[in-house]
Design a protein around this motif. Structure first.
Motif, PDB file in Angstrom:
ATOM      1  N   LYS A 186      20.631  21.682   4.481  1.00 33.29           N
ATOM      2  CA  LYS A 186      20.560  22.832   3.568  1.00 33.29           C
ATOM      3  C   LYS A 186      19.991  22.418   2.212  1.00 33.29           C
ATOM      4  O   LYS A 186      20.534  21.546   1.538  1.00 33.29           O
ATOM      5  N   VAL A 187      18.906  23.082   1.812  1.00 33.29           N
ATOM      6  CA  VAL A 187      18.285  22.839   0.517  1.00 33.29           C
ATOM      7  C   VAL A 187      19.059  23.606  -0.547  1.00 33.29           C
ATOM      8  O   VAL A 187      19.409  24.769  -0.372  1.00 33.29           O
ATOM      9  N   SER A 188      19.325  22.952  -1.661  1.00 31.31           N
ATOM     10  CA  SER A 188      20.081  23.531  -2.767  1.00 31.31           C
ATOM     11  C   SER A 188      19.241  24.535  -3.553  1.00 31.31           C
ATOM     12  O   SER A 188      18.020  24.382  -3.687  1.00 31.31           O
ATOM     13  N   GLY A 189      19.914  25.512  -4.127  1.00 38.22           N
ATOM     14  CA  GLY A 189      19.272  26.472  -5.020  1.00 38.22           C
ATOM     15  C   GLY A 189      18.780  25.829  -6.303  1.00 38.22           C
ATOM     16  O   GLY A 189      18.019  26.433  -7.058  1.00 38.22           O
ATOM     17  N   ALA A 190      19.193  24.597  -6.567  1.00 35.61           N
ATOM     18  CA  ALA A 190      18.721  23.869  -7.755  1.00 35.61           C
ATOM     19  C   ALA A 190      17.293  23.359  -7.562  1.00 35.61           C
ATOM     20  O   ALA A 190      16.679  22.848  -8.495  1.00 35.61           O
ATOM     21  N   HIS A 248       8.733  21.640  -7.785  1.00 34.77           N
ATOM     22  CA  HIS A 248       8.461  20.233  -8.092  1.00 34.77           C
ATOM     23  C   HIS A 248       9.452  19.253  -7.469  1.00 34.77           C
ATOM     24  O   HIS A 248       9.144  18.071  -7.350  1.00 34.77           O
ATOM     25  N   VAL A 249      10.634  19.735  -7.117  1.00 31.87           N
ATOM     26  CA  VAL A 249      11.680  18.851  -6.598  1.00 31.87           C
ATOM     27  C   VAL A 249      12.571  19.634  -5.632  1.00 31.87           C
ATOM     28  O   VAL A 249      12.820  20.818  -5.824  1.00 31.87           O
ATOM     29  N   VAL A 250      13.014  18.944  -4.590  1.00 29.93           N
ATOM     30  CA  VAL A 250      13.924  19.535  -3.603  1.00 29.93           C
ATOM     31  C   VAL A 250      15.209  18.718  -3.626  1.00 29.93           C
ATOM     32  O   VAL A 250      15.168  17.483  -3.617  1.00 29.93           O
ATOM     33  N   PHE A 251      16.345  19.414  -3.678  1.00 29.61           N
ATOM     34  CA  PHE A 251      17.646  18.761  -3.646  1.00 29.61           C
ATOM     35  C   PHE A 251      18.406  19.198  -2.405  1.00 29.61           C
ATOM     36  O   PHE A 251      18.394  20.373  -2.037  1.00 29.61           O
ATOM     37  N   ILE A 252      19.091  18.244  -1.774  1.00 29.57           N
ATOM     38  CA  ILE A 252      19.901  18.505  -0.588  1.00 29.57           C
ATOM     39  C   ILE A 252      21.254  17.835  -0.808  1.00 29.57           C
ATOM     40  O   ILE A 252      21.310  16.635  -1.097  1.00 29.57           O
TER      41      ILE A 252
END
Length: 142
Positions: free
Chosen positions: A29-33, A37-41
């Protein structure tokens, strides 16, 4: 300084491809943050994974981008059984990973294999009978 890791950031050449591998391929699941430019999980144990442009990450750290090849770092996910390792490897391969070492019994008494994600980052999948897993998949060393 406390002994902990909060965020592991992988420098990637193609952010969209990396996101598809982890989000769609592995089902993480990818975070809403996240943004363009950047992906957070969010990972287990309060650790997060970041995906960020490789050249931008090198620039931010004031380093030259050495290109591809073995970086001297592997990431690992411990699983609850040999069968779970095999299933995770099959999922990674179906998502576009390259098998580096098929899962097998290993010299230290466990079972493990390695794959490279589409960007070349190396992951180990392991069952270690000496490291019981917590409910969130973390390990505690004695």
């Amino acid at each position: 300084m406390k002994p902990r890791v909060s965020l592991v950031t992988l420098g990637v050449g193609d952010l969209a491809r990396a996101r598809r591998f982890y989000e769609t391929g592995l089902g993480w699941k990818v975070s809403g943050a996240s943004n363009e430019h950047v992906v957070f999980i969010q990972l287990g144990g309060g650790v997060a994974l970041g995906l960020f442009g490789r050249s931008a990450l090198a620039e931010d750290a004031h380093l030259a981008d050495a290109g591809t090849g073995f970086s001297g770092i592997t990431l690992a996910q411990n699983l609850e059984s040999k069968e779970a390792v095999d299933r995770a490897m099959d999922l990674a391969v179906a998502a576009g990973a390259t098998v580096l070492k098929k899962p097998q019994d290993v010299f230290w008494g466990g079972y493990s294999g390695y794959f490279a994600d589409p960007e070349g980052h190396v992951w180990e999948l392991a069952w270690n009978p000496f490291f019981p897993l917590s409910d969130d998949g973390g390990i505690t060393l004695s």
